[in-house]
Scaffold this active site. Structure first.
Site, PDB file in Angstrom:
ATOM      1  N   ARG A 159      21.910  14.071  33.518  1.00 13.87           N
ATOM      2  CA  ARG A 159      21.800  12.843  34.311  1.00 13.87           C
ATOM      3  C   ARG A 159      22.227  13.146  35.737  1.00 13.87           C
ATOM      4  O   ARG A 159      22.693  14.250  36.024  1.00 13.87           O
ATOM      5  CB  ARG A 159      22.655  11.723  33.717  1.00 13.87           C
ATOM      6  N   ASN A 174      25.523   4.468  39.500  1.00 10.67           N
ATOM      7  CA  ASN A 174      26.638   4.628  38.570  1.00 10.67           C
ATOM      8  C   ASN A 174      27.534   5.741  39.087  1.00 10.67           C
ATOM      9  O   ASN A 174      27.074   6.863  39.275  1.00 10.67           O
ATOM     10  CB  ASN A 174      26.121   4.996  37.177  1.00 10.67           C
ATOM     11  N   GLU A 175      28.776   5.407  39.331  1.00  8.98           N
ATOM     12  CA  GLU A 175      29.749   6.417  39.737  1.00  8.98           C
ATOM     13  C   GLU A 175      29.186   7.362  40.803  1.00  8.98           C
ATOM     14  O   GLU A 175      29.065   8.572  40.591  1.00  8.98           O
ATOM     15  CB  GLU A 175      30.231   7.211  38.523  1.00  8.98           C
ATOM     16  N   GLU A 206      34.631   0.094  33.451  1.00  8.72           N
ATOM     17  CA  GLU A 206      34.512   0.963  32.271  1.00  8.72           C
ATOM     18  C   GLU A 206      35.883   1.483  31.879  1.00  8.72           C
ATOM     19  O   GLU A 206      36.698   1.815  32.740  1.00  8.72           O
ATOM     20  CB  GLU A 206      33.663   2.197  32.579  1.00  8.72           C
ATOM     21  N   TRP A 249      34.454  13.633  26.556  1.00  4.99           N
ATOM     22  CA  TRP A 249      34.234  14.645  27.591  1.00  4.99           C
ATOM     23  C   TRP A 249      35.459  15.499  27.862  1.00  4.99           C
ATOM     24  O   TRP A 249      35.389  16.438  28.636  1.00  4.99           O
ATOM     25  CB  TRP A 249      33.732  13.997  28.880  1.00  4.99           C
ATOM     26  N   GLU A 303      26.678  11.592  24.454  1.00  2.00           N
ATOM     27  CA  GLU A 303      27.909  10.813  24.285  1.00  2.00           C
ATOM     28  C   GLU A 303      28.014  10.187  22.901  1.00  2.00           C
ATOM     29  O   GLU A 303      28.638   9.141  22.724  1.00  2.00           O
ATOM     30  CB  GLU A 303      28.007   9.775  25.405  1.00  2.00           C
ATOM     31  N   PHE A 315      29.730  10.938  20.402  1.00  2.00           N
ATOM     32  CA  PHE A 315      31.084  10.817  19.855  1.00  2.00           C
ATOM     33  C   PHE A 315      32.037  10.063  20.785  1.00  2.00           C
ATOM     34  O   PHE A 315      33.235  10.020  20.541  1.00  2.00           O
ATOM     35  CB  PHE A 315      31.653  12.201  19.514  1.00  2.00           C
ATOM     36  N   HIS A 316      31.501   9.502  21.848  1.00  2.00           N
ATOM     37  CA  HIS A 316      32.346   8.681  22.727  1.00  2.00           C
ATOM     38  C   HIS A 316      32.516   7.328  22.044  1.00  2.00           C
ATOM     39  O   HIS A 316      31.553   6.725  21.584  1.00  2.00           O
ATOM     40  CB  HIS A 316      31.658   8.509  24.080  1.00  2.00           C
TER      41      HIS A 316
END
Ligand code: GLA
Length: 684
Positions: A122, A160-161, A314, A322, A362, A364-365
């Site tokens: 991304r 985003n960020e 968030e 991460w 992501e 497992f986030h």
């Protein structure tokens, strides 16, 4: 953001209407329409009232160049609206579809080593790329024109960020333009960068490149200016899209999610460009210092918005994915993290993300609705938070009053961390954090201020490590001390001017008169440390076990100030380490070395006492029981127990706990991990 604009009022109105915001990133494009219906029902069950939609949906909306697939988004927004859930609609420009990079490789960023990054992850865009910007503008315009009046949309979220850096050819062009605007002439640039050194003199702007891989050290001012440019370039991308959304008729507040003390974006220059400050926060549950350290970030967010409430955009409900080793959070811990943000000025508490992904990087986030589904402690914890936030709606819009300010500037951070200095172990954020923790453990509220902030009214101003001090900052600090404030300056401060050039003469040149002390040399301290001895007349210094300095010490001399502590042996024997110059009701304190934690604590405790600073209880600031966080927002006293043992805390008067309805009188018990939100019980 000093005036309250109409979009900001629209944000406040949303919170007034719906209560504190609660929700998260919602990525319906990862799921089928049947799942969307279940999502809305479960959001309602959890008390979710705000979701961010579309952050990563560019390829869904524009699967092939020029296409516009709105059907699914229409349906999602309608469903959310019917469900009473407000939408923070994202312009999906953070992650372009693969076709953009494949067709237009110039949109892809180039790293420092000249490697062009490829799609498949991304954020693969260059903020300097004109083609990227045209495509980002086009999809944002169409999105805004379509949904500006959609009743679900109550906020806009751009990108985003933002935090990309590009070293490619388009970045080189934009960097040169930026430099031209800053310096006006190549001669002025040569002066500012000190290019007489190492034969770096430029004859024309088009010879200048971004700092790519070089044989040896980069010119530090070139590096600093490239960071400034990179932040400004991203801000330009943001502004361009914000204006497009406004021009399409949108009246809702517009924001982009910040990342705390992010190393690539100078949020002092961004803050005025967002209608409401929003931030992403991922404190590491494995760090015992996380509660204090994230409190500093939260205070920064409140300060960026001039004291106004902000949005926690968030956070993680349990584990991130991460880190190398991702500790989960218990539901109690997640709740405490959310309530901490509210205590420090957040009017909305959101997560990444609503439903845990089954595919992708992501998977497992953690998410509010985990793989296990609604029959899980995580989801039950989410529902509890929804209930809690409803009970706190009276704090919405209120602020946190601070008597202490802590100075932090991105340029100073950047310049102060360039390589090739006395020691790389002196780190700006480490020093700021160390000093801030001393406020936190005393329940003392702080604002973070920049060199351009108004310092009037603060009883204490901390300058833990400001490498750059300009004449204006020096003057503001002098005026503050003369008006009665206590200013404390840490080591290796005021070393350089705004071009990162060292100020010559005894240091800190511009603060020397104010401090009544100066040094002739900064030196790294040997690993064994440099023992210190406190002057016996310095009360706070008496009884310290084995005071010492590490990392860096200055060869400091008092010039009118009193010496509170000195080096007691070794190379620096007899040299002053801490000084104080009293000026009327105020004082200028100088810490000319990195002193050990116990001495720092004694010093800052002494400063706060001398300045008459009070804590969240309204009492003279002293150290609170270990793990207790106390902060007053509006007229609510928040007490958070971050320790493993129960606490019994004396609180004068009668109070009601907004979270439990308990009445308290004189003292309040707080179980481990629990939070109290006490409001005075009025008897009339
Ligand atoms: C950031 C991003 C999100 C997600 C989370 C994971 O905050 O904005 O998209 O990747 O990190 O923690």
């Amino acid at each position: 953001m000093s005036t309250t604009t109409a979009p900001r009022r629209a944000f406040d109105a949303l919170i007034a209407e719906r209560g504190l915001g609660f929700g998260g990133d919602y990525n319906p494009e990862q799921w089928s329409p049947e799942v969307w219906r279940e999502d809305v029902a479960l959001m309602q069950r959890a008390g979710v009232n705000l979701v961010t939609v579309g952050v990563f949906s560019w390829a869904m909306i524009e699967p092939i160049p020029g296409a516009r697939e709105w059907g699914w988004l229409d349906e999602v927004l309608d469903l959310l609206h019917e469900g009473g859930i407000a939408v923070d609609l994202a312009s999906p420009v953070a992650s372009p579809p693969p076709w953009l990079g494949v067709r237009h490789p110039e949109t892809l960023p180039v790293d420092r080593d000249g490697v062009r990054l490829i799609p498949g992850s991304r954020n693969q865009f260059s903020p300097a790329s004109l083609v990227y910007r045209e495509h980002a503008a086009a999809i944002t315009r169409d999105l805004a024109e379509r949904y500006a009046d959609h009743p679900a949309v109550r906020m806009w979220h751009i990108g985003n960020e933002y935090g990309q850096v590009d070293h490619g050819d388009e970045a080189a062009r934009e960097f040169r333009l930026w430099l031209h605007r800053r310096y006006g002439s190549i001669e002025a640039l040569n002066d500012a960068w000190g290019t007489a050194f190492w034969s770096q003199r430029y004859a024309a702007f088009d010879e200048i490149l971004p700092p790519r891989r070089m044989p040896y050290l980069v010119n530090p001012t070139q590096s600093l200016d490239f960071r400034r440019y990179s932040s400004d370039q991203l801000l330009e991308c943001y502004r361009e899209l914000r204006d497009i959304i406004r021009d399409a008729g949108a009246t809702q507040p517009i924001t982009t999610n910040f990342m705390g003390f992010h190393a690539l974006t100078d949020y002092w220059s961004w803050a005025d460009e967002v209608d409401v400050v929003s931030d992403d926060q991922y404190p590491d549950p494995a760090s015992p210092q996380a509660p204090a350290d994230i409190a500093l970030v939260q205070d920064l967010m409140r300060s960026l918005g001039d004291g106004r409430s902000w949005v926690l955009m968030e956070q993680a409900i349990s584990a991130t994915s991460w880190r190398e080793h991702n500790l989960p959070k218990s539901p109690l811990r997640a709740r405490r993290d959310s309530l901490q943000a509210v205590a420090r000025g957040a009017d909305a508490v959101c997560y990444f993300q609503w439903r845990q992904a089954r595919a992708g990087a992501e998977r497992f986030h953690s998410a509010m609705l985990p793989h296990a589904g609604a029959d899980s402690d995580v989801f039950r914890g989410v529902c509890r938070q929804g209930e809690d936030l409803k009970k706190l709606s009276s704090v919405a819009g209120t602020g946190v009053a601070a008597e202490v300010a802590i100075l932090f500037d991105w340029s100073s951070w950047w310049a102060g961390e360039e390589p090739a200095r006395p020691t790389e172990r002196l780190r700006t954020m480490t020093e700021i954090t160390r000093w801030y923790r001393e406020l936190w453990r005393r329940g003392v509220a702080a604002d973070v201020v920049s060199a351009a902030s108004d310092l009037t009214g603060y009883r204490t101003i901390l300058v833990p490590h400001s490498y750059i001090v300009t004449p204006a900052t020096a003057e503001a600090l002098r005026a503050a001390v003369e008006a009665g404030a206590h200013v404390v300056v840490g080591p290796f401060s005021g070393v350089a001017d705004e071009n990162a050039q060292v100020l010559t003469s005894r240091s800190p040149v511009l603060l020397r008169d104010l401090l009544g002390a100066s040094s002739e040399e900064w030196g790294a301290v040997p690993d064994v440390g440099s023992p210190l001895v406190a002057d016996e007349r310095w009360d706070a210094g008496r009884g310290l076990s084995q005071p010492s300095a590490s990392i860096l010490a200055e060869r400091l001399r008092a010039e009118g100030a009193e010496v509170l502590a000195r080096h007691s042996s070794g190379e620096l024997e007899g040299v002053a380490a801490i000084t104080r110059r009293a000026v009327g009701d105020g004082a200028a304190w100088y810490v000319g070395a990195v002193v050990d934690p116990e001495m720092l604590s004694a010093l800052l405790g002494d400063v706060l006492a001398a300045a008459g600073v009070i804590d969240a209880f309204g009492a003279p600031a002293g150290i609170l029981p270990d793990g207790l966080e106390a902060v007053r927002r509006g007229d609510v006293l928040f007490l958070l127990n971050h320790a493993d043992a129960p606490m019994d805390i004396a609180v004068d008067g009668s109070h009601i706990d907004l979270l439990t309805g308990d009445e308290t009188n004189g003292s309040v018990g707080i179980a481990p991990g629990e939070v109290r939100a006490l409001t005075e019980r009025r008897t009339w």
